[in-house]
Scaffold this active site. Structure first.
Site: not given
Length: 453
Positions: A9, A11, A15, A139, A154, A227, A350, A385
């Site tokens: 993780a 990277g 892009r 690949g 590849e 990506n 609320k 309120n």
């Protein structure tokens, strides 16, 4: 046997065109890396590591203590990333899964099958492969006569014959742990990018004639790597379809599944009916026999059995059994509705609690209040309120009646079985069993129009 997973993780995800780290982009209400973590843990792995980048504080903060984190100070390729754990893991026995943090669709079932296959074959490395209709860019897997893997080729190095193969490597692997780190020590950066790549470790094992296998998943779409935003939207669509199918198989009716948006963390009871355009997000829990109509948006809330939600927005709230909300109502965070409560059109609630059978039928604001059982709040009534600096509480007792267009100036308490006359502005406590009228007497000037003329 010890099993561990390493999630890549680190990277940058350039892009994605985003200031947010790629693996934190959400998929059905959850960061994509969280999907990977969940799937790995559900597959039964004993230990989970994440390799993050040197500028990925937000990723590290998000992960917290959920996994073991290691920083790759220089982004020098996937093999280099895994090798950051060499001092910690190189001598450990067992198996190690290496999976990318941007592959959130690889299911726990597929990961478990990959691990089981790896054990059955007694391989030193097993590749997760898939059959691609259009394998361009991937690949290719070339197999031996016995089904083991001969090599990965590849596309740029493939002959026309090999390019005709449709079995591809997905970039997810399981290794015998000690074999993995021995191979990583032999990987070089002798390539155009001057980086250390994990597939090169597999190729080293090929050259050493080690047994390498490939487990072919029948679900090519699972292996999608994200990506850019286009791939993110494709993955979102695929995952939403899976989520919706699962709920329908569990007894939930979706009138139009393609236009119903349910996040991964949502739970729904059977015989609930959800109409198109509904959005259910976060950690929402929906009970049985609930009806949710079009354009309702419910987030991080609990809706109990037999409730009806019509075109309303509910956030961080609880709705009791048999309660009706809407149309066009809003429950803001901290709202709690009891059983058989009615919240009508254009009502906003609320941080308030309404006990069983209380009614706020239309055009009212209920904020920071406690409304007793069976109390009836008339049209246009408001709990005032906020004094400009602080919020204050309004209490309305059981079986009380608040007339239309009344203002209850908090802090104020209305006793049980009391009546507030329409149009009143109440500033003082009203005892039980009382009638409060807080308005000027009407003055009528007859002939006023003629006199003006």
């Amino acid at each position: 046997m010890q099993t561990r997973a390493i999630i890549l993780a680190a990277g940058k995800g350039t892009r994605m065109k985003s200031k947010k780290a790629k693996v934190l982009h959400e998929l059905c209400g959850m960061p994509m890396i969280q999907h990977v973590i969940n799937n790995v843990k559900e597959a039964g792995f004993d230990e989970v590591h994440a390799i993050i980048g040197p500028d990925s504080d937000e990723v590290g903060d998000y992960l917290g203590d959920s996994v073991k984190k290691t920083v790759q100070e220089e982004r020098l390729g996937t093999a280099h990333a895994v090798n950051q754990l060499s001092d910690l893991l190189a001598d450990e026995e067992g198996d190690t899964l290496v999976i990318c943090g941007d592959t959130p669709l690889i299911s726990s079932h597929t990961i478990q099958n990959l691990l089981d296959f790896h054990h059955e074959r007694k391989s030193l490395a097993t590749i997760l492969s898939a059959e691609a209709d259009v394998p361009t860019g991937y690949g290719r897997i070339v197999r031996n006569y016995d089904g083991s893997v001969k090599r990965i080729v590849e596309e740029k190095d493939a002959t026309s014959e090999i390019r005709e193969l449709h079995e591809i490597s997905t970039g997810t692997f399981i290794f015998d742990n000690q074999t993995l780190f021995k191979a990583l020590d032999k990987v070089t950066d002798d390539n155009a990018q001057n980086e250390y790549y994990l597939p090169d470790a597999v190729n080293i094992l090929f050259r050493e004639h080690k047994l390498i296998d490939a487990y072919e998943t029948m679900e090519f779409e699972e292996t999608l790597g994200i990506n850019d935003r286009v791939a993110l939207s494709q993955a979102e669509s695929l995952l939403r379809e899976q989520i919706n199918i699962r709920h329908m198989q569990n007894g939930v009716t979706l009138i139009d599944p393609k236009n119903t948006y349910i996040d991964a963390g949502v739970e729904i009871g059977m015989d609930t009916i959800i109409y198109p355009g509904a959005v259910l997000g976060g950690s929402t829990i929906i009970g049985e026999n609930v009806t949710i109509t079009s354009s309702s948006h419910i987030t991080d809330s609990e809706i109990e059995d037999d409730a009806v939600i019509k075109q309303s927005v509910i956030t961080g709230s609880k709705v009791g059994r048999g309660t009706n909300v809407g149309p066009f109502a809003q429950l803001r965070p901290g709202s709690k509705l009891g059983e058989e409560v009615k919240i009508g059109n254009f009502v906003e609630v609320k941080k308030s609690e309404l006990e069983n059978e209380a009614k706020v039928s239309h055009l009212s604001y209920i904020g920071d209040a406690h409304i007793g059982a069976r109390a009836n709040i008339g049209c246009g009534a408001i709990t005032v309120n906020y004094d400009g600096e602080n919020k204050h509480k309004t209490e309305v007792g059981r079986d009380s009646f608040i007339g239309c267009n009344s203002n209850l100036i908090a802090p104020v308490k209305i006793g049980e079985r009391s009546f507030i006359a329409a149009g009143s502005t109440v500033t003082d406590e009203v005892p039980e069993d009382s009638l409060a009228i807080a308005r000027n007497r009407q003055t009528t000037k007859e002939g006023y129009y003629k006199n003006q003329k």
